[in-house]
Design a protein around this motif. Structure first.
Motif, PDB file in Angstrom:
ATOM      1  N   ARG A   2       5.143   7.238  -1.936  1.00 33.16           N
ATOM      2  CA  ARG A   2       5.867   5.392  -1.990  1.00 33.16           C
ATOM      3  C   ARG A   2       6.661   5.438  -1.432  1.00 33.16           C
ATOM      4  O   ARG A   2       7.408   4.253  -0.832  1.00 33.16           O
ATOM      5  CB  ARG A   2       6.079   5.208  -4.127  1.00 33.16           C
ATOM      6  N   ARG A   3       7.600   6.313  -1.204  1.00 30.93           N
ATOM      7  CA  ARG A   3       9.194   6.363  -0.736  1.00 30.93           C
ATOM      8  C   ARG A   3       8.539   6.156   0.563  1.00 30.93           C
ATOM      9  O   ARG A   3       9.068   5.208   1.851  1.00 30.93           O
ATOM     10  CB  ARG A   3       9.792   7.245  -0.689  1.00 30.93           C
ATOM     11  N   LEU A   4       8.103   7.259   1.113  1.00 29.84           N
ATOM     12  CA  LEU A   4       7.424   7.044   2.562  1.00 29.84           C
ATOM     13  C   LEU A   4       6.466   5.840   3.197  1.00 29.84           C
ATOM     14  O   LEU A   4       6.972   5.658   4.026  1.00 29.84           O
ATOM     15  CB  LEU A   4       6.149   8.324   3.003  1.00 29.84           C
ATOM     16  N   ILE A   5       6.145   4.904   2.318  1.00 35.31           N
ATOM     17  CA  ILE A   5       5.311   3.670   2.291  1.00 35.31           C
ATOM     18  C   ILE A   5       6.012   2.424   2.463  1.00 35.31           C
ATOM     19  O   ILE A   5       5.568   2.244   3.463  1.00 35.31           O
ATOM     20  CB  ILE A   5       4.190   3.791   0.996  1.00 35.31           C
ATOM     21  N   ASN A   6       7.873   2.838   1.914  1.00 37.25           N
ATOM     22  CA  ASN A   6       8.194   1.713   2.074  1.00 37.25           C
ATOM     23  C   ASN A   6       9.052   2.334   3.620  1.00 37.25           C
ATOM     24  O   ASN A   6       9.331   1.163   4.485  1.00 37.25           O
ATOM     25  CB  ASN A   6       9.370   2.466   0.813  1.00 37.25           C
ATOM     26  N   GLN A   7       9.640   3.210   3.953  1.00 33.05           N
ATOM     27  CA  GLN A   7       9.786   3.652   5.191  1.00 33.05           C
ATOM     28  C   GLN A   7       9.133   2.906   6.335  1.00 33.05           C
ATOM     29  O   GLN A   7       9.635   2.621   7.266  1.00 33.05           O
ATOM     30  CB  GLN A   7      10.141   5.268   5.100  1.00 33.05           C
ATOM     31  N   MET A  63      -3.683   2.107   8.136  1.00 31.64           N
ATOM     32  CA  MET A  63      -4.124   3.401   8.313  1.00 31.64           C
ATOM     33  C   MET A  63      -4.439   3.939   5.999  1.00 31.64           C
ATOM     34  O   MET A  63      -5.145   5.000   5.611  1.00 31.64           O
ATOM     35  CB  MET A  63      -3.209   3.857   7.053  1.00 31.64           C
ATOM     36  N   ARG A  64      -4.631   2.175   4.631  1.00 34.57           N
ATOM     37  CA  ARG A  64      -5.644   2.822   3.836  1.00 34.57           C
ATOM     38  C   ARG A  64      -7.417   2.559   4.344  1.00 34.57           C
ATOM     39  O   ARG A  64      -7.830   2.798   3.894  1.00 34.57           O
ATOM     40  CB  ARG A  64      -4.754   1.733   3.513  1.00 34.57           C
ATOM     41  N   GLU A  65      -7.091   2.042   5.608  1.00 34.11           N
ATOM     42  CA  GLU A  65      -8.643   1.804   5.652  1.00 34.11           C
ATOM     43  C   GLU A  65      -9.432   3.132   6.612  1.00 34.11           C
ATOM     44  O   GLU A  65     -10.394   3.850   5.656  1.00 34.11           O
ATOM     45  CB  GLU A  65      -9.424   0.606   7.686  1.00 34.11           C
ATOM     46  N   ASP A  66      -8.816   4.141   7.129  1.00 30.04           N
ATOM     47  CA  ASP A  66      -8.962   4.889   7.040  1.00 30.04           C
ATOM     48  C   ASP A  66      -8.719   6.341   6.161  1.00 30.04           C
ATOM     49  O   ASP A  66     -10.289   7.058   6.067  1.00 30.04           O
ATOM     50  CB  ASP A  66      -7.211   6.362   8.430  1.00 30.04           C
ATOM     51  N   LEU A  67      -8.013   6.089   4.851  1.00 28.24           N
ATOM     52  CA  LEU A  67      -8.416   6.846   3.683  1.00 28.24           C
ATOM     53  C   LEU A  67      -9.378   6.343   2.756  1.00 28.24           C
ATOM     54  O   LEU A  67     -10.263   7.077   3.097  1.00 28.24           O
ATOM     55  CB  LEU A  67      -7.210   6.344   3.387  1.00 28.24           C
ATOM     56  N   LEU A  68     -10.359   5.126   3.126  1.00 31.21           N
ATOM     57  CA  LEU A  68     -10.991   4.941   2.650  1.00 31.21           C
ATOM     58  C   LEU A  68     -12.413   5.202   3.145  1.00 31.21           C
ATOM     59  O   LEU A  68     -13.621   4.814   2.503  1.00 31.21           O
ATOM     60  CB  LEU A  68     -10.854   3.389   2.222  1.00 31.21           C
ATOM     61  N   LEU A  99      -2.438   9.279  -3.029  1.00 35.41           N
ATOM     62  CA  LEU A  99      -1.663   8.110  -2.077  1.00 35.41           C
ATOM     63  C   LEU A  99      -2.723   6.463  -2.363  1.00 35.41           C
ATOM     64  O   LEU A  99      -2.328   5.739  -1.954  1.00 35.41           O
ATOM     65  CB  LEU A  99      -1.890   8.803  -0.550  1.00 35.41           C
ATOM     66  N   ASP A 100      -4.131   6.748  -1.962  1.00 32.62           N
ATOM     67  CA  ASP A 100      -4.547   5.668  -2.295  1.00 32.62           C
ATOM     68  C   ASP A 100      -3.733   4.787  -3.138  1.00 32.62           C
ATOM     69  O   ASP A 100      -3.689   3.262  -3.204  1.00 32.62           O
ATOM     70  CB  ASP A 100      -6.458   5.929  -2.587  1.00 32.62           C
ATOM     71  N   ARG A 101      -3.618   5.121  -4.278  1.00 32.81           N
ATOM     72  CA  ARG A 101      -3.404   4.156  -5.668  1.00 32.81           C
ATOM     73  C   ARG A 101      -2.256   3.775  -5.694  1.00 32.81           C
ATOM     74  O   ARG A 101      -1.593   2.636  -5.581  1.00 32.81           O
ATOM     75  CB  ARG A 101      -2.941   4.917  -6.321  1.00 32.81           C
ATOM     76  N   GLU A 102      -0.681   4.669  -4.540  1.00 33.80           N
ATOM     77  CA  GLU A 102       0.527   4.208  -4.080  1.00 33.80           C
ATOM     78  C   GLU A 102       0.289   2.895  -3.147  1.00 33.80           C
ATOM     79  O   GLU A 102       1.451   2.583  -3.161  1.00 33.80           O
ATOM     80  CB  GLU A 102       1.467   5.625  -3.135  1.00 33.80           C
ATOM     81  N   LEU A 103      -0.571   3.405  -2.276  1.00 36.10           N
ATOM     82  CA  LEU A 103      -0.785   2.042  -1.427  1.00 36.10           C
ATOM     83  C   LEU A 103      -1.635   1.166  -1.722  1.00 36.10           C
ATOM     84  O   LEU A 103      -0.425  -0.464  -1.754  1.00 36.10           O
ATOM     85  CB  LEU A 103      -1.759   2.692  -0.263  1.00 36.10           C
ATOM     86  N   GLU A 104      -2.828   0.932  -2.728  1.00 31.28           N
ATOM     87  CA  GLU A 104      -3.032  -0.370  -3.552  1.00 31.28           C
ATOM     88  C   GLU A 104      -1.894  -0.677  -4.069  1.00 31.28           C
ATOM     89  O   GLU A 104      -1.899  -2.316  -4.512  1.00 31.28           O
ATOM     90  CB  GLU A 104      -3.840  -0.118  -4.889  1.00 31.28           C
ATOM     91  N   CYS A 105      -0.921   0.200  -5.365  1.00 28.92           N
ATOM     92  CA  CYS A 105      -0.070  -0.234  -6.163  1.00 28.92           C
ATOM     93  C   CYS A 105       0.940  -1.897  -4.981  1.00 28.92           C
ATOM     94  O   CYS A 105       1.637  -2.860  -5.136  1.00 28.92           O
ATOM     95  CB  CYS A 105       0.809   0.371  -6.787  1.00 28.92           C
ATOM     96  N   ALA A 106       1.609  -0.728  -3.599  1.00 28.72           N
ATOM     97  CA  ALA A 106       2.403  -1.582  -2.510  1.00 28.72           C
ATOM     98  C   ALA A 106       2.109  -2.781  -2.762  1.00 28.72           C
ATOM     99  O   ALA A 106       2.436  -3.933  -2.429  1.00 28.72           O
ATOM    100  CB  ALA A 106       2.448  -0.718  -1.652  1.00 28.72           C
ATOM    101  N   ALA A 156      10.354  14.146   8.761  1.00 27.66           N
ATOM    102  CA  ALA A 156      11.470  13.459   9.352  1.00 27.66           C
ATOM    103  C   ALA A 156      11.842  12.111   8.342  1.00 27.66           C
ATOM    104  O   ALA A 156      13.235  11.771   8.014  1.00 27.66           O
ATOM    105  CB  ALA A 156      11.337  13.627  10.824  1.00 27.66           C
ATOM    106  N   LEU A 157      11.108  11.367   7.932  1.00 29.57           N
ATOM    107  CA  LEU A 157      11.185  10.143   7.494  1.00 29.57           C
ATOM    108  C   LEU A 157      12.559  10.032   6.781  1.00 29.57           C
ATOM    109  O   LEU A 157      12.871   9.680   6.049  1.00 29.57           O
ATOM    110  CB  LEU A 157      10.008   9.332   8.274  1.00 29.57           C
ATOM    111  N   LEU A 158      11.335  10.812   5.514  1.00 28.57           N
ATOM    112  CA  LEU A 158      12.035  10.926   4.445  1.00 28.57           C
ATOM    113  C   LEU A 158      13.017  11.504   4.471  1.00 28.57           C
ATOM    114  O   LEU A 158      14.135  11.375   3.281  1.00 28.57           O
ATOM    115  CB  LEU A 158      10.823  11.618   3.789  1.00 28.57           C
ATOM    116  N   SER A 159      13.453  12.371   5.433  1.00 31.34           N
ATOM    117  CA  SER A 159      14.917  12.895   5.290  1.00 31.34           C
ATOM    118  C   SER A 159      16.162  11.948   5.994  1.00 31.34           C
ATOM    119  O   SER A 159      17.001  12.828   5.577  1.00 31.34           O
ATOM    120  CB  SER A 159      14.983  14.316   5.592  1.00 31.34           C
ATOM    121  N   LEU A 160      15.777  11.071   6.622  1.00 31.42           N
ATOM    122  CA  LEU A 160      16.328  10.569   7.099  1.00 31.42           C
ATOM    123  C   LEU A 160      16.687   8.621   6.214  1.00 31.42           C
ATOM    124  O   LEU A 160      17.222   8.366   6.820  1.00 31.42           O
ATOM    125  CB  LEU A 160      15.567   9.632   8.344  1.00 31.42           C
TER     126      LEU A 160
END
Ligand SMILES: CC(C)(COP(=O)(O)OP(=O)(O)OC[C@H]1O[C@@H](n2cnc3c(N)ncnc32)[C@H](O)[C@@H]1OP(=O)(O)O)[C@@H](O)C(=O)NCCC(=O)NCCSC(=O)CC(=O)O
Length: 458
Positions: free
Chosen positions: A129-134, A148-153, A167-174, A54-58
């Motif tokens: 990446r778009r989702l992370i920005n949203q 959230m990244r702590e959960d991922l790690l 997803l981790d790479r995208e979070l790290e880049c952001a 929904a976030l992505l479509s909004l």
């Protein structure tokens, strides 16, 4: 007149049982979601995926921040298994749009102008990446993304997937972009800082445990003690990294001299040295985003300005991998249970360990040496019986070292390490390496790959 309606028995409990998802779906946002055909299901791993869709479509709509906030409310109310299930699925759910990329490549090949380069960049931007920005638009969005990244790690190695890694790479880049040192605030942490911040310092201290409030007070209040941290504007009372500094007359050779209750303080005007004795990263979710190098250099700059008479900027550092390495060298179990040799042998062996033992990418094996030498510091001195705590004995048989931050040498030291694999070491350390082999040294004829400052300059 009191118009409040009496709650029927059980109604309050039912209200309490309402999940964040129920609350969301009964709100104006819920209506909007239903309007665009999105009706998250009750199972929270799946409903998180629906909300992310929904976030992505909004994209671009004003309700984005409210929906991002609702997403995090639901995410945080979910158990860790559901959260990790979401993280494992979200990246693969939105694969790259191959057709759009092909089209953008064709356009670039035809036009080769800025507009087509930008279009190609946009077409290849990952949906994650778009989702992370949203999500970052939610209140406390950055903090919540770090969690959230702590959960991922924390996903067990055996359950790691390519989608999670992407997803981790995208979070790290952001995070690398958002936590650029230029955006961070360097602040002094003192006894007058908020209780919330001071409590966190006790909790995050990773080198010499702080034994309660009085111990903390001794580290941040006296005039010859300093503590500095890097802060992000969204997390003003939660440091990203902090360093504790002692102003001293001489470079200390033991941690006792710094943190003992009986030590005698000095006036800052009498100090010659600033000693960094504990630096700790605070946020697990920011793993891989380097702050330490910038923090030390910024603090050196700050102290030089405030106390221009300071001559020496050095650390008093642990050597966390030494006992384990020594046990292996001695052919014992690698659990650090080697018998410690005498003090002079220990210093010689520690010099070998720090200058010669290499790990991944031919970098120093010891993680703390890797950090300071990688910042361009020089291995200045090695001390036996310098940390008599149980942890100090276990990890390094009590050995501690000084790394010297000589700003004028930092670039050359860094170059020598990265290009030549050479550890910058003082003459004193060099002479330890040159001592004849004996005792526990394996006769492998390996020549020390380290140089003194003078040799480097030659
Ligand atoms: C030192 C750091 C600020 C460096 O941060 P960086 O972001 O550059 O590096 P990093 O955190 O990714 O660490 C690189 C790798 O080394 C490991 N690592 C780091 N410190 C370690 C330690 N004390 N014991 C064992 N392993 C350690 C990490 O787990 C990681 O392993 P992997 O790559 O496998 O994941 C941080 O690592 C940290 O907070 N360490 C814990 C506290 C500490 O040891 N501080 C330095 C000593 S005090 C000191 O020296 C005095 C002073 O400067 O004040």
């Amino acid at each position: 007149m009191n118009t409040a309606r009496q709650q029927a028995p059980g109604e309050a409990a039912a209200a309490r049982r309402r999940t964040p998802l129920d609350i969301l779906m009964n709100s104006g946002l819920g209506k909007l979601l239903r309007g665009i055909g999105i009706a998250p299901r009750q199972d929270s791993g799946e409903s998180l995926l629906d909300l992310a869709d929904a976030l992505l479509s909004l994209r671009g709509r004003a309700s984005g921040p409210a929906l991002a906030s609702a997403f995090f409310d639901l995410y945080e109310a979910s158990d860790v298994a559901a959260r990790q299930e979401f993280l494992a699925k979200i990246h693969d759910r939105h694969p790259a749009d191959g057709k759009a990329i092909d089209k953008a490549i064709a356009k670039w090949q035809e036009k080769r102008d800025d507009a087509s380069a930008l279009a190609l960049n946009q077409a290849s931007e990952s949906v994650s990446r778009r989702l992370i920005n949203q999500l970052n638009l939610a209140p406390q969005g950055t903090r919540r993304l770090i969690d959230m990244r702590e959960d991922l790690l924390a996903v067990p190695k055996g359950a790691a997937t390519e989608g999670l890694a992407a997803l981790d790479r995208e979070l790290e880049c952001a995070f690398i972009a958002w936590f650029n040192a230029g955006f961070l605030e360097l602040r002094r942490i003192g006894w007058d800082s908020s209780a919330e911040l001071l409590e966190r310092i006790i909790q995050y201290e990773a080198v010499h445990q702080i034994q309660g409030w009085e111990d903390l007070r001794r580290r941040v209040e006296p005039a010859d003690r300093r503590c500095y941290g890097f802060f992000h504007p969204q997390m003003p009372e939660d440091p990203l990294i902090f360093v504790e500094v002692a102003l001293t007359a001489e470079v200390p050779g033991s941690i006792h001299a710094i943190i003992s209750e009986e030590r005698e303080g000095i006036r800052p005007s009498e100090a010659n040295c600033a000693i960094f004795y504990s630096i700790s990263n605070c946020q697990v979710g920011l793993k891989g985003i380097p702050f330490g190098n910038h923090l030390i250099k910024r603090v050196v700059g700050l102290l030089k300005k405030e106390l221009p008479h300071l001559r020496t900027f050095a650390t008093l550092s642990p050597v966390p991998g030494f006992a384990k390495w020594l046990a292996k060298e001695q052919g014992k179990d690698a659990d650090g249970s080697a018998t410690a040799p005498g003090a002079s042998d220990l210093r010689r062996l520690a010099a070998r360990y720090l200058c010669e033992a290499k790990g991944k990418g031919n970098q120093p094996l010891d993680p703390v040496a890797r950090f300071h030498l990688g910042n361009g510091a020089r291995l200045e001195a090695i001390h036996a019986n310098a940390d008599l705590s149980a942890n100090g004995q276990k990890q390094s048989h009590g050995v501690m070292v000084n790394y010297l931050y000589e700003l004028s040498d930092i670039e050359a030291n860094f170059f020598a390490l990265t290009e030549l694999g050479t550890v910058a070491a003082s003459k004193g350390v060099q002479s330890l390496l040159d001592e004849p082999e004996g005792g526990n040294r394996k006769a492998n004829g390996k020549k020390a790959k380290s140089k003194s400052k003078d040799a480097l300059a030659a």
